[in-house]
Design a protein around this motif. Structure first.
Motif, PDB file in Angstrom:
ATOM      1  N   LEU A  10      29.268  -2.471   0.592  1.00 25.41           N
ATOM      2  CA  LEU A  10      30.532  -1.992   0.176  1.00 25.41           C
ATOM      3  C   LEU A  10      30.447  -1.752  -1.308  1.00 25.41           C
ATOM      4  O   LEU A  10      30.673  -0.895  -2.058  1.00 25.41           O
ATOM      5  CB  LEU A  10      31.744  -2.651   0.686  1.00 25.41           C
ATOM      6  N   GLU A  11      29.882  -3.042  -1.999  1.00 27.01           N
ATOM      7  CA  GLU A  11      29.812  -2.938  -3.586  1.00 27.01           C
ATOM      8  C   GLU A  11      28.905  -1.683  -3.996  1.00 27.01           C
ATOM      9  O   GLU A  11      28.856  -0.987  -4.998  1.00 27.01           O
ATOM     10  CB  GLU A  11      29.443  -4.216  -4.081  1.00 27.01           C
ATOM     11  N   GLN A  12      27.813  -1.813  -3.279  1.00 26.70           N
ATOM     12  CA  GLN A  12      26.860  -0.458  -3.567  1.00 26.70           C
ATOM     13  C   GLN A  12      27.323   0.755  -3.463  1.00 26.70           C
ATOM     14  O   GLN A  12      27.282   1.602  -4.351  1.00 26.70           O
ATOM     15  CB  GLN A  12      25.562  -0.628  -2.696  1.00 26.70           C
ATOM     16  N   GLU A  13      28.398   0.897  -2.416  1.00 22.52           N
ATOM     17  CA  GLU A  13      28.937   2.340  -2.217  1.00 22.52           C
ATOM     18  C   GLU A  13      29.930   2.275  -3.312  1.00 22.52           C
ATOM     19  O   GLU A  13      29.858   3.589  -4.008  1.00 22.52           O
ATOM     20  CB  GLU A  13      29.658   2.297  -0.911  1.00 22.52           C
ATOM     21  N   TYR A  14      30.736   1.448  -3.673  1.00 22.36           N
ATOM     22  CA  TYR A  14      31.650   1.676  -4.698  1.00 22.36           C
ATOM     23  C   TYR A  14      31.008   1.745  -6.084  1.00 22.36           C
ATOM     24  O   TYR A  14      31.625   2.723  -6.979  1.00 22.36           O
ATOM     25  CB  TYR A  14      32.362   0.370  -5.055  1.00 22.36           C
ATOM     26  N   LEU A  15      29.811   1.392  -6.453  1.00 25.58           N
ATOM     27  CA  LEU A  15      29.097   1.400  -7.511  1.00 25.58           C
ATOM     28  C   LEU A  15      28.573   2.976  -7.651  1.00 25.58           C
ATOM     29  O   LEU A  15      28.566   3.505  -8.685  1.00 25.58           O
ATOM     30  CB  LEU A  15      27.981   0.525  -7.673  1.00 25.58           C
ATOM     31  N   LEU A  16      27.827   3.470  -6.801  1.00 25.20           N
ATOM     32  CA  LEU A  16      27.554   4.808  -6.555  1.00 25.20           C
ATOM     33  C   LEU A  16      28.514   5.744  -6.845  1.00 25.20           C
ATOM     34  O   LEU A  16      28.307   6.876  -7.453  1.00 25.20           O
ATOM     35  CB  LEU A  16      26.636   4.925  -5.088  1.00 25.20           C
ATOM     36  N   HIS A  17      29.671   5.622  -6.233  1.00 25.26           N
ATOM     37  CA  HIS A  17      30.828   6.724  -6.472  1.00 25.26           C
ATOM     38  C   HIS A  17      31.433   6.554  -7.835  1.00 25.26           C
ATOM     39  O   HIS A  17      31.713   7.476  -8.349  1.00 25.26           O
ATOM     40  CB  HIS A  17      31.944   6.015  -5.330  1.00 25.26           C
ATOM     41  N   ALA A  18      31.165   5.168  -8.371  1.00 24.09           N
ATOM     42  CA  ALA A  18      31.671   5.153  -9.504  1.00 24.09           C
ATOM     43  C   ALA A  18      30.593   5.828 -10.773  1.00 24.09           C
ATOM     44  O   ALA A  18      31.046   6.551 -11.586  1.00 24.09           O
ATOM     45  CB  ALA A  18      31.896   3.669 -10.116  1.00 24.09           C
ATOM     46  N   ALA A  41      38.017  -0.093  -8.620  1.00 24.03           N
ATOM     47  CA  ALA A  41      37.576  -0.846  -7.404  1.00 24.03           C
ATOM     48  C   ALA A  41      36.788  -1.862  -7.601  1.00 24.03           C
ATOM     49  O   ALA A  41      36.704  -2.712  -6.824  1.00 24.03           O
ATOM     50  CB  ALA A  41      37.077   0.277  -6.566  1.00 24.03           C
ATOM     51  N   LEU A  42      35.847  -1.692  -8.593  1.00 23.40           N
ATOM     52  CA  LEU A  42      34.867  -2.677  -8.726  1.00 23.40           C
ATOM     53  C   LEU A  42      35.233  -3.884  -9.533  1.00 23.40           C
ATOM     54  O   LEU A  42      35.072  -4.973  -9.709  1.00 23.40           O
ATOM     55  CB  LEU A  42      33.736  -2.016  -9.477  1.00 23.40           C
ATOM     56  N   LEU A  43      36.134  -3.406 -10.894  1.00 21.52           N
ATOM     57  CA  LEU A  43      36.316  -4.272 -11.885  1.00 21.52           C
ATOM     58  C   LEU A  43      37.959  -4.164 -12.230  1.00 21.52           C
ATOM     59  O   LEU A  43      38.494  -3.439 -13.255  1.00 21.52           O
ATOM     60  CB  LEU A  43      35.717  -4.065 -13.132  1.00 21.52           C
ATOM     61  N   PRO A  44      38.654  -4.591 -11.246  1.00 19.41           N
ATOM     62  CA  PRO A  44      40.253  -4.569 -11.672  1.00 19.41           C
ATOM     63  C   PRO A  44      40.653  -5.103 -12.968  1.00 19.41           C
ATOM     64  O   PRO A  44      40.268  -6.349 -13.222  1.00 19.41           O
ATOM     65  CB  PRO A  44      40.946  -5.050 -10.338  1.00 19.41           C
ATOM     66  N   HIS A  45      41.426  -4.398 -13.740  1.00 17.33           N
ATOM     67  CA  HIS A  45      42.027  -5.029 -14.909  1.00 17.33           C
ATOM     68  C   HIS A  45      43.091  -4.458 -15.263  1.00 17.33           C
ATOM     69  O   HIS A  45      43.678  -3.321 -14.859  1.00 17.33           O
ATOM     70  CB  HIS A  45      41.084  -4.921 -16.176  1.00 17.33           C
ATOM     71  N   GLN A  46      44.051  -5.085 -16.333  1.00 13.95           N
ATOM     72  CA  GLN A  46      45.346  -4.411 -16.807  1.00 13.95           C
ATOM     73  C   GLN A  46      45.092  -3.485 -17.891  1.00 13.95           C
ATOM     74  O   GLN A  46      45.596  -2.316 -17.757  1.00 13.95           O
ATOM     75  CB  GLN A  46      46.209  -5.630 -17.185  1.00 13.95           C
ATOM     76  N   TYR A 159      28.020  -8.344 -14.272  1.00 16.91           N
ATOM     77  CA  TYR A 159      26.889  -7.507 -13.605  1.00 16.91           C
ATOM     78  C   TYR A 159      27.228  -5.914 -13.336  1.00 16.91           C
ATOM     79  O   TYR A 159      26.491  -5.101 -13.790  1.00 16.91           O
ATOM     80  CB  TYR A 159      26.253  -8.099 -12.348  1.00 16.91           C
ATOM     81  N   PHE A 160      28.591  -5.832 -12.877  1.00 17.99           N
ATOM     82  CA  PHE A 160      29.021  -4.742 -12.471  1.00 17.99           C
ATOM     83  C   PHE A 160      29.273  -3.909 -13.763  1.00 17.99           C
ATOM     84  O   PHE A 160      28.871  -2.668 -13.860  1.00 17.99           O
ATOM     85  CB  PHE A 160      30.451  -4.610 -11.915  1.00 17.99           C
ATOM     86  N   LEU A 161      29.869  -4.439 -14.851  1.00 16.93           N
ATOM     87  CA  LEU A 161      30.056  -4.074 -16.205  1.00 16.93           C
ATOM     88  C   LEU A 161      28.621  -3.280 -16.886  1.00 16.93           C
ATOM     89  O   LEU A 161      28.575  -2.581 -17.477  1.00 16.93           O
ATOM     90  CB  LEU A 161      30.853  -4.948 -17.022  1.00 16.93           C
TER      91      LEU A 161
END
Length: 262
Positions: A10-18, A41-46, A159-161
């Motif tokens: 799921l994270e791979q899909e989110y990353l590819l979409h991003a 979706a990967l890095l929720p923040h305000q 890592y996502f960032l």
């Protein structure tokens, strides 16, 4: 961030979409939609503060992205171009803090390299922090600060960032370029040769009287030219005029030769 991170399907899909959604981003509105959609979706923040620096480490562009209404005072404390929290974090990290960096501003973080900012973060109510930025590059560097993560940041978030940094960097550069072109196109007329002569000597630190002596005109005439130039550039003082002139690449135009020959 040397800890091994294995992405779920799921994270791979989110990353590819991003990544795919970042490719066409050229304008601030597109950037906003991307950061509030695929990036969240990967890095929720305000709040995310985005800074772009020029070749001499001068602040060229500041973009604040947030999905809720924020107090103007809070925005000023985060994004002020002279001493805002985002700028101070960027400078602090450039002094040796490894990137990406994260901070959980809860009790026990007093020994963290970002500990000097703990009190301010708690005061702002943006406890969790995630940072990353590019190295100094010929086209300028960028820095991104994500405030108010709903969960304690972990190596996974860093890592996502890190994976998304190249796309954040390029998107911010494209936005800055598009806004520079829009400002240049919005000018009612090009700067005159005389105005460019005066702006050149202003950048060199000359007073109105000194410029008048160099160009053979009065200091009052110099002042009048400057006032018209301020209106043309949409600025209010000498420092802003110089910064806007640099952003619009006015000093690279042929009129500069007239100033240098004066």
């Amino acid at each position: 961030m040397e800890q091994l991170v294995i992405l779920s399907k799921l994270e791979q899909e989110y990353l590819l979409h991003a990544i795919e959604a970042a490719l066409p981003v050229r304008q601030a509105g597109q950037f906003f939609l991307w950061t509030q959609g695929q990036l969240q979706a990967l890095l929720p923040h305000q709040v995310m503060m985005c800074l772009q620096f020029g070749p001499q480490d001068e602040v060229q562009h500041v973009e604040c992205v947030h999905s809720t209404v924020l107090d103007a005072g809070l925005l000023g404390r985060l994004g002020n171009r002279d001493d805002g929290l985002a700028l101070r974090l960027a400078r602090h990290c450039r002094q040796g803090v490894g990137l990406p960096a994260m901070l959980d501003a809860t009790p026990g973080a007093e020994r963290h390299p970002l500990a000097p900012f703990l009190g301010e973060l708690r005061d702002l109510g943006l406890d969790n922090l995630l940072l990353h930025g590019s190295e100094r590059l010929p086209g300028g560097a960028t820095f991104f600060a994500l405030f108010g993560l709903p969960h304690r940041p972990r190596a996974r978030h860093a890592y996502f960032l890190e994976l998304l940094l190249p796309h954040l960097h390029m998107a911010l550069q494209r936005i800055n370029q598009q806004q520079r072109q829009a400002r240049a196109g919005a000018r009612a007329r090009p700067a005159s040769a005389r105005e460019m002569e005066i702006l050149y000597w202003v950048r060199e630190g000359k007073s109105n009287e000194e410029i008048g002596l160099i160009l053979g005109i009065s200091g009052l005439t110099v002042k009048n030219h400057l006032q018209r130039l301020y209106r043309l550039l949409g600025v209010s003082n000498r420092a802003h005029a110089i910064a806007r002139g640099m952003a619009l690449h006015l000093f690279e135009q042929p009129a500069l030769a007239l100033a240098e020959a004066a």
